[in-house]
Design a protein around this motif. Sequence first.
Motif, short mmCIF file in Angstrom:
data_model
loop_
_atom_site.label_atom_id
_atom_site.label_comp_id
_atom_site.label_asym_id
_atom_site.label_seq_id
_atom_site.Cartn_x
_atom_site.Cartn_y
_atom_site.Cartn_z
N UNK A 280 0.87 -1.43 0.03
CA UNK A 280 -0.12 0.01 -0.14
C UNK A 280 0.97 1.14 0.24
N UNK A 281 1.95 1.31 0.65
CA UNK A 281 3.09 2.40 0.72
C UNK A 281 3.42 2.47 -0.70
N UNK A 282 3.90 1.46 -1.42
CA UNK A 282 4.29 1.60 -2.64
C UNK A 282 3.08 2.20 -3.82
N UNK A 283 2.07 1.81 -3.41
CA UNK A 283 0.78 2.16 -4.07
C UNK A 283 0.65 3.65 -4.01
N UNK A 284 0.77 4.38 -2.86
CA UNK A 284 0.94 5.87 -2.75
C UNK A 284 1.66 6.36 -3.43
N UNK A 285 3.06 5.90 -3.79
CA UNK A 285 4.05 6.69 -4.55
C UNK A 285 3.50 6.67 -5.98
N UNK A 286 3.35 5.45 -6.47
CA UNK A 286 2.69 5.22 -7.85
C UNK A 286 1.47 6.00 -8.33
N UNK A 334 4.08 -3.86 -6.98
CA UNK A 334 3.44 -2.62 -7.32
C UNK A 334 3.80 -2.15 -8.79
N UNK A 335 5.10 -2.52 -9.13
CA UNK A 335 5.27 -2.23 -10.56
C UNK A 335 4.76 -3.11 -11.67
N UNK A 342 -6.36 2.50 -5.83
CA UNK A 342 -5.78 3.49 -6.74
C UNK A 342 -5.97 4.90 -6.40
N UNK A 343 -6.60 5.19 -5.30
CA UNK A 343 -7.17 6.54 -4.76
C UNK A 343 -6.12 6.83 -3.84
N UNK A 344 -5.32 6.11 -3.01
CA UNK A 344 -4.66 6.30 -2.05
C UNK A 344 -3.42 7.44 -2.30
N UNK A 345 -3.29 8.34 -1.82
CA UNK A 345 -2.38 9.78 -1.85
C UNK A 345 -1.65 9.70 -0.71
N UNK A 346 -2.20 9.42 0.58
CA UNK A 346 -1.59 10.06 1.68
C UNK A 346 -1.62 8.93 2.58
N UNK A 347 -0.81 9.02 3.54
CA UNK A 347 -0.70 7.86 4.64
C UNK A 347 -0.03 8.30 5.96
N UNK A 348 -0.29 7.79 6.96
CA UNK A 348 0.54 8.27 8.22
C UNK A 348 0.21 7.22 9.39
N UNK A 349 1.07 7.29 10.22
CA UNK A 349 0.99 6.55 11.76
C UNK A 349 0.53 7.37 12.74
N UNK A 350 -0.49 7.13 12.97
CA UNK A 350 -1.18 8.13 14.08
C UNK A 350 -0.36 7.89 15.41
N UNK A 351 0.23 6.93 15.64
CA UNK A 351 0.87 6.54 16.94
C UNK A 351 2.22 7.34 17.04
N UNK A 352 2.91 7.64 16.11
CA UNK A 352 4.19 8.51 15.98
C UNK A 352 4.22 9.93 15.13
N UNK A 353 3.19 9.93 14.54
CA UNK A 353 3.23 11.33 13.63
C UNK A 353 3.19 12.57 14.55
N UNK A 354 3.94 13.33 14.17
CA UNK A 354 3.73 14.82 14.78
C UNK A 354 2.75 15.89 14.41
N UNK A 355 1.78 15.26 13.35
CA UNK A 355 0.98 16.04 12.87
C UNK A 355 -0.45 15.15 12.42
N UNK A 356 -1.62 15.64 12.44
CA UNK A 356 -2.55 14.80 12.14
C UNK A 356 -3.47 15.36 11.09
N UNK A 357 -2.90 16.39 10.42
CA UNK A 357 -3.56 17.25 9.45
C UNK A 357 -4.22 16.40 8.42
#
Length: 375
Positions: A280-286, A334-335, A342-357
């Motif tokens: 899924x992380x690779x999908x975000x980049x592509x 992924x390649x 095909x819609x995912x453009x962002x991701x974050x880990x809420x446990x360690x993220x410094x921002x939740x925007x």
Amino acid sequence: MNFMNCKTILLRAVTPCLSAILALQTTLTAPVVIHQSQSSLDASEQSTVYTRTEQIFEIEDTVAESTQDTYLDSTPAIEDTEAETEVDEPIVLDTSSQEGIARYVSRSIDPDARAGSRIYYPYPSGAMAVDLYLNGARVLRGQVAEINGTIYVPVQRFADMFGYDSASYDAATETVKLYSKGFELVARVGQKYITVNERIFYTGKAVLSLGGWIFAPLEAMTKAFGVTLNVKKGYYEAYITGSKRSIPWADAYYDSTDLYWLSRIISAEAKGEPFEGQIAVGNVVLNRKRSSEFPNTVKGVIFDKKYGVQFSPVSSGTIYNTPTSSSVMAAKICLEGYSLSTRALYFYNPKIATSSWIGRTRPYIMTIGNHKFYA
């Protein structure tokens, strides 16, 4: 007319009647006999009685097939390994039980052993038999099954239809490898992909071992041989068209720069995450690469600073670390075009993220492991 002539005439008249009576008695009392097309059966097979009550299964191309959809039971695997030659005995089928006839098949791991060995595939409870066709002809009768919504085929018997030169099996790792000129296929039990010419074809479901045979999802196997698959859902029918096409090797197929950076960002961002989370992380980049809002190269997306650093490993320097083997495999998947979203453009880990925007401003899609993904 002398006595000897009368005796001869009487015997000639009575013999046909006696033969007819004996034949009728045999028909009424003996099991049904279905002749085997192969000439080699071992002694245990000749004495084994296989049974079915509701209907007689015809053994065709050494496989017993039902004329209607049937559930495949989970009888433990039974295997005969010692083959004799010059044996031309029929398979005896008694019609008094329902155990396992739809799964009576011929082994083909070793071409030299195909004539004699038999095996039951111990399908899980609830598996459904699937009719498979190759260019209009029915193939692999009784050996294709839908298991938990995915159609599986025995890897080596499927490959037999297209041809390969040799095979090897590692019992310790439950890995089968098929080889021919310009072709190498590897399938390992438990993995959710098969490897073809060092390319990674994602299967979605794990490769299985059934009675000592390795089974892989049909969709990935058709990709491995370059043929087209069409599944008629709800009818338990699948149609393959085309002939075997050569599959480019990984070093010729994958863009080396894309693979280099994609595997590193996956490793830096998702090391230790579930394999699907790494994909899924690779999908975000592509997905970003395809979007007009971001740079149009993998490296450009990763090092994009238009609105600040996009990926923390770029600023921390972990982007330059050697990627894990699973990250490389996830990048290849992924390649190959596989995407969890095909819609995912962002991701974050809420446990360690410094921002939740991201969580406050972007549409939520899914959570895999510690990561939440957004459009």
